[in-house]
Design a protein around this motif. Sequence first.
Motif, PDB file in Angstrom:
ATOM      1  N   THR A  71      -3.452  -0.814  -8.812  1.00 44.74           N
ATOM      2  CA  THR A  71      -4.433   0.459  -8.766  1.00 44.74           C
ATOM      3  C   THR A  71      -4.327   1.261  -7.883  1.00 44.74           C
ATOM      4  O   THR A  71      -4.201   1.062  -6.920  1.00 44.74           O
TER       5      THR A  71
ATOM      6  N   TRP B 173       0.333   5.635   0.484  1.00 43.95           N
ATOM      7  CA  TRP B 173      -0.235   6.870   0.504  1.00 43.95           C
ATOM      8  C   TRP B 173       0.464   8.296   0.168  1.00 43.95           C
ATOM      9  O   TRP B 173       1.670   8.432   0.564  1.00 43.95           O
TER      10      TRP B 173
ATOM     11  N   SER C  43      -4.126  10.228  -2.366  1.00 40.03           N
ATOM     12  CA  SER C  43      -4.369   9.682  -2.786  1.00 40.03           C
ATOM     13  C   SER C  43      -4.313   8.166  -2.450  1.00 40.03           C
ATOM     14  O   SER C  43      -3.408   8.024  -2.006  1.00 40.03           O
ATOM     15  N   ARG C  44      -3.993   7.212  -2.877  1.00 39.66           N
ATOM     16  CA  ARG C  44      -3.919   5.443  -2.546  1.00 39.66           C
ATOM     17  C   ARG C  44      -3.691   5.007  -3.312  1.00 39.66           C
ATOM     18  O   ARG C  44      -4.501   4.860  -4.161  1.00 39.66           O
ATOM     19  N   ALA C  45      -2.864   3.605  -3.380  1.00 47.43           N
ATOM     20  CA  ALA C  45      -2.323   3.107  -4.238  1.00 47.43           C
ATOM     21  C   ALA C  45      -2.586   1.291  -3.505  1.00 47.43           C
ATOM     22  O   ALA C  45      -1.797   1.185  -2.869  1.00 47.43           O
ATOM     23  N   SER C  46      -2.604   0.767  -4.204  1.00 43.98           N
ATOM     24  CA  SER C  46      -2.479  -0.823  -3.588  1.00 43.98           C
ATOM     25  C   SER C  46      -2.021  -1.748  -4.526  1.00 43.98           C
ATOM     26  O   SER C  46      -1.797  -2.099  -5.618  1.00 43.98           O
TER      27      SER C  46
ATOM     28  N   ALA D 192     -11.665   8.374 -12.227  1.00 42.23           N
ATOM     29  CA  ALA D 192     -11.466   7.270 -11.537  1.00 42.23           C
ATOM     30  C   ALA D 192     -10.721   6.771 -11.783  1.00 42.23           C
ATOM     31  O   ALA D 192      -9.319   7.053 -11.794  1.00 42.23           O
ATOM     32  N   PRO D 193     -10.340   5.540 -10.648  1.00 39.51           N
ATOM     33  CA  PRO D 193      -9.145   4.688 -10.429  1.00 39.51           C
ATOM     34  C   PRO D 193      -8.653   4.504 -12.280  1.00 39.51           C
ATOM     35  O   PRO D 193      -9.561   3.928 -12.831  1.00 39.51           O
ATOM     36  N   ARG D 194      -7.276   3.777 -11.799  1.00 40.15           N
ATOM     37  CA  ARG D 194      -6.415   3.632 -12.342  1.00 40.15           C
ATOM     38  C   ARG D 194      -5.955   2.185 -12.316  1.00 40.15           C
ATOM     39  O   ARG D 194      -5.847   2.399 -11.042  1.00 40.15           O
ATOM     40  N   HIS D 195      -5.447   1.718 -12.958  1.00 42.84           N
ATOM     41  CA  HIS D 195      -4.909   0.387 -13.114  1.00 42.84           C
ATOM     42  C   HIS D 195      -3.572   0.086 -13.746  1.00 42.84           C
ATOM     43  O   HIS D 195      -3.811   0.392 -15.429  1.00 42.84           O
TER      44      HIS D 195
ATOM     45  N   ILE E  78      -6.077   4.717  -6.620  1.00 44.92           N
ATOM     46  CA  ILE E  78      -7.659   5.638  -6.015  1.00 44.92           C
ATOM     47  C   ILE E  78      -6.723   6.867  -6.468  1.00 44.92           C
ATOM     48  O   ILE E  78      -6.240   7.206  -5.006  1.00 44.92           O
TER      49      ILE E  78
ATOM     50  N   GLU F 265       0.465  -1.044   0.328  1.00 40.41           N
ATOM     51  CA  GLU F 265       0.102  -0.062   0.242  1.00 40.41           C
ATOM     52  C   GLU F 265       0.863   1.124   0.201  1.00 40.41           C
ATOM     53  O   GLU F 265       2.198   1.658   1.038  1.00 40.41           O
TER      54      GLU F 265
END
Length: 343
Positions: free
Chosen positions: A226, A206, A214-217, A233-236, A228, A204
């Motif tokens: 992913t 932040w 924003s946050r990424a997983s 919208a979320p991006r992949h 956010i 993760e």
Amino acid sequence: MGRRVRPWWLALVASLLLHGSLLGGLEWRLPQWHPPAEPPPFDAQLIAARPPAAPPQPAPLAAPPRTPRVAPAELPAAAETEVAEAAAIAAADLNAAPALRVDEAPAVAPAPVETPPAPVEAPPAAAEAAAPVLNPLPPRLDLQFRVHYGVASGEQTLLWVNEGERYTLTSVAAASGLAGVFYRGRFVQTSRGRITPHGLQPEEFWDQRGDKRSRASFDAVNGSLTLIPAKGAPRHFAYQGDVQDALSLFFQLALTAPPPDGRLTYTVFNGKKLRDYSYEVRGEEILQTALGELRTLHLARVAGDDGRFEAWLAIDRHYLPVRVLRSDEKGGTVELSVKSIGP
């Protein structure tokens, strides 16, 4: 006219000569045909002998194609005589050879049984390369930096917490002095993940700038990320192999202790997208810092679209960053200089 001689006396002379030859013992016979003498009778006796033990045979080969049997044609009389003579010779040889008794047959040892070799284990897949020897880090590290950005200045704290197989990295930056009047709020980044035999594996990330967050997983199993963002919208993103983020990269370098020369390549999430970066190791340099004179390893990112990035890692301080130069989105250069390293 004279007397005519008659041929009777010639017949008389021939008769006398014939009788004289017969009476004188002359022997003369017409040729006669005598039948061939019959072969002497023989008495053949066949004794069954135990065949000798055959040696171990190799693996059976494919049987040759069978030849169709043809009925024997009737042999002429001369051929029959030759066959009879051959049979007589074979029988005589059998009679001459001593018979082999069953109780006198040599003992045959059983053929040795070959033990199949033990299966050889297949080597591990090439993808599972040998893990590097990681440079041990303390369970907690607190690095303080002085930040310079043009005429503005500030401070940044980089906190490392190691909890067994888990880690947490937190960076907090804020303007100080007069610059705090124009640059309000804090810039906070956090990275969390696992510590593997190959180094850090972020899960993760932040990024908070003022009231925008924003946050990424990271999904290491499926190789996907992913994002956010604060807006939209979320991006992949898809990736292969190991990946780092803007914070974990520093401590990945500290754990793996780069060699003094060569190049390093990493896939890095810079807070907005994934990029493949190459870093050139430019050797050792002596650096004057607030902690005194330090032996450092100088790294520089190979020129790309993201501008300048250079780092100096303290060799005698766990390869931690003690100086960083980088350019931001607006083209300005940010410099970090270490103030302290503590537990």
